[in-house]
Design a protein around this motif. Structure first.
Motif, short mmCIF file in Angstrom:
data_model
loop_
_atom_site.label_atom_id
_atom_site.label_comp_id
_atom_site.label_asym_id
_atom_site.label_seq_id
_atom_site.Cartn_x
_atom_site.Cartn_y
_atom_site.Cartn_z
N LEU A 252 -28.19 186.77 42.80
CA LEU A 252 -26.79 187.08 42.50
C LEU A 252 -26.03 187.54 43.73
N ALA A 253 -26.65 188.40 44.53
CA ALA A 253 -25.98 188.91 45.73
C ALA A 253 -25.71 187.78 46.72
N VAL A 254 -26.68 186.91 46.93
CA VAL A 254 -26.50 185.79 47.86
C VAL A 254 -25.45 184.82 47.32
N ASP A 255 -25.51 184.53 46.02
CA ASP A 255 -24.55 183.60 45.42
C ASP A 255 -23.13 184.15 45.43
N SER A 256 -22.98 185.46 45.42
CA SER A 256 -21.63 186.03 45.41
C SER A 256 -20.84 185.62 46.65
N PHE A 257 -21.52 185.44 47.76
CA PHE A 257 -20.81 185.01 48.97
C PHE A 257 -20.39 183.54 48.87
N SER A 258 -21.16 182.75 48.14
CA SER A 258 -20.74 181.37 47.86
C SER A 258 -19.52 181.37 46.95
N PHE A 259 -19.49 182.29 45.99
CA PHE A 259 -18.34 182.41 45.10
C PHE A 259 -17.10 182.81 45.89
N LYS A 260 -17.29 183.68 46.88
CA LYS A 260 -16.17 184.11 47.71
C LYS A 260 -15.60 182.92 48.48
N LYS A 261 -16.48 182.09 49.04
CA LYS A 261 -16.04 180.90 49.77
C LYS A 261 -15.33 179.91 48.84
N ALA A 262 -15.77 179.86 47.58
CA ALA A 262 -15.17 178.94 46.61
C ALA A 262 -13.83 179.45 46.09
N GLY A 263 -13.48 180.69 46.42
CA GLY A 263 -12.18 181.22 46.03
C GLY A 263 -12.17 182.08 44.79
N PHE A 264 -13.32 182.51 44.31
CA PHE A 264 -13.36 183.41 43.15
C PHE A 264 -12.79 184.76 43.55
N ASN A 265 -11.89 185.28 42.71
CA ASN A 265 -11.32 186.60 43.00
C ASN A 265 -12.30 187.72 42.68
N TYR A 266 -13.19 187.47 41.76
CA TYR A 266 -14.11 188.52 41.32
C TYR A 266 -15.52 188.32 41.84
N TRP A 267 -15.66 187.79 43.04
CA TRP A 267 -16.97 187.58 43.64
C TRP A 267 -17.70 188.90 43.83
N TRP A 268 -16.94 189.94 44.05
CA TRP A 268 -17.53 191.26 44.30
C TRP A 268 -18.27 191.78 43.07
N GLY A 269 -17.87 191.33 41.87
CA GLY A 269 -18.56 191.74 40.65
C GLY A 269 -19.99 191.21 40.63
N PHE A 270 -20.17 189.98 41.11
CA PHE A 270 -21.51 189.41 41.17
C PHE A 270 -22.34 190.12 42.24
N LEU A 271 -21.70 190.48 43.34
CA LEU A 271 -22.39 191.23 44.38
C LEU A 271 -22.83 192.59 43.84
N LEU A 272 -21.94 193.26 43.13
CA LEU A 272 -22.26 194.56 42.54
C LEU A 272 -23.38 194.44 41.52
N LEU A 273 -23.31 193.42 40.67
CA LEU A 273 -24.37 193.21 39.68
C LEU A 273 -25.70 192.92 40.36
N GLY A 274 -25.67 192.14 41.45
CA GLY A 274 -26.90 191.87 42.19
C GLY A 274 -27.51 193.12 42.78
N ILE A 275 -26.67 193.96 43.35
CA ILE A 275 -27.15 195.22 43.93
C ILE A 275 -27.72 196.12 42.84
N LEU A 276 -27.03 196.20 41.71
CA LEU A 276 -27.53 197.02 40.59
C LEU A 276 -28.85 196.49 40.06
N ALA A 277 -29.01 195.17 40.00
CA ALA A 277 -30.27 194.60 39.52
C ALA A 277 -31.40 194.91 40.48
N ILE A 278 -31.12 194.87 41.78
CA ILE A 278 -32.14 195.22 42.78
C ILE A 278 -32.54 196.68 42.64
N ILE A 279 -31.56 197.55 42.50
CA ILE A 279 -31.84 198.98 42.32
C ILE A 279 -32.64 199.21 41.04
N PHE A 280 -32.24 198.53 39.98
CA PHE A 280 -32.95 198.61 38.70
C PHE A 280 -34.41 198.20 38.87
#
Length: 100
Positions: free
Chosen positions: A30-58
């Motif tokens: 999820l964290a790696v894909d969030s940067f692909s979402f950012k390049k694709a123009g998603f406004n909420y790419w940071w949500g996927f980055l945050l979810l990825g970080i939370l999943a790693i911490i979990f």
């Protein structure tokens, strides 16, 4: 499967370990894909980055305290799958708006 049937107590330890490892792997994806979402123009790419970080911490927390994790495995699975499901729905809605 045979090992779990022969020793059910081992499954109490194996399930949290597998959940922790899967959460870490899913979080990294999820964290790696969030940067692909950012390049694709998603406004909420940071949500996927945050979810990825939370999943790693979990995943790290689960692997760090396996005995306690075995007790609350059901809750952990439910929360993680709910978060991943919501992120998938948000992603598909955003993707459908881009393709139009």
């Amino acid at each position: 499967g045979i090992l779990i049937l022969l020793n059910p107590f081992a499954s109490a330890l194996l399930i949290p370990i597998s959940i922790g490892i899967c959460a870490i792997i899913r979080g990294i994806i999820l964290a790696v894909d969030s940067f692909s979402f950012k390049k694709a123009g998603f406004n909420y790419w940071w949500g996927f980055l945050l979810l990825g970080i939370l999943a790693i911490i979990f995943g790290i927390i689960v692997l760090g305290n396996i005995a306690a994790s075995a007790i609350v495995t059901g809750w952990m699975i439910g929360i993680l799958l709910l978060a991943v499901g919501i992120s998938g729905i948000v992603y598909s809605i955003r993707l459908s708006k881009i393709n139009r």
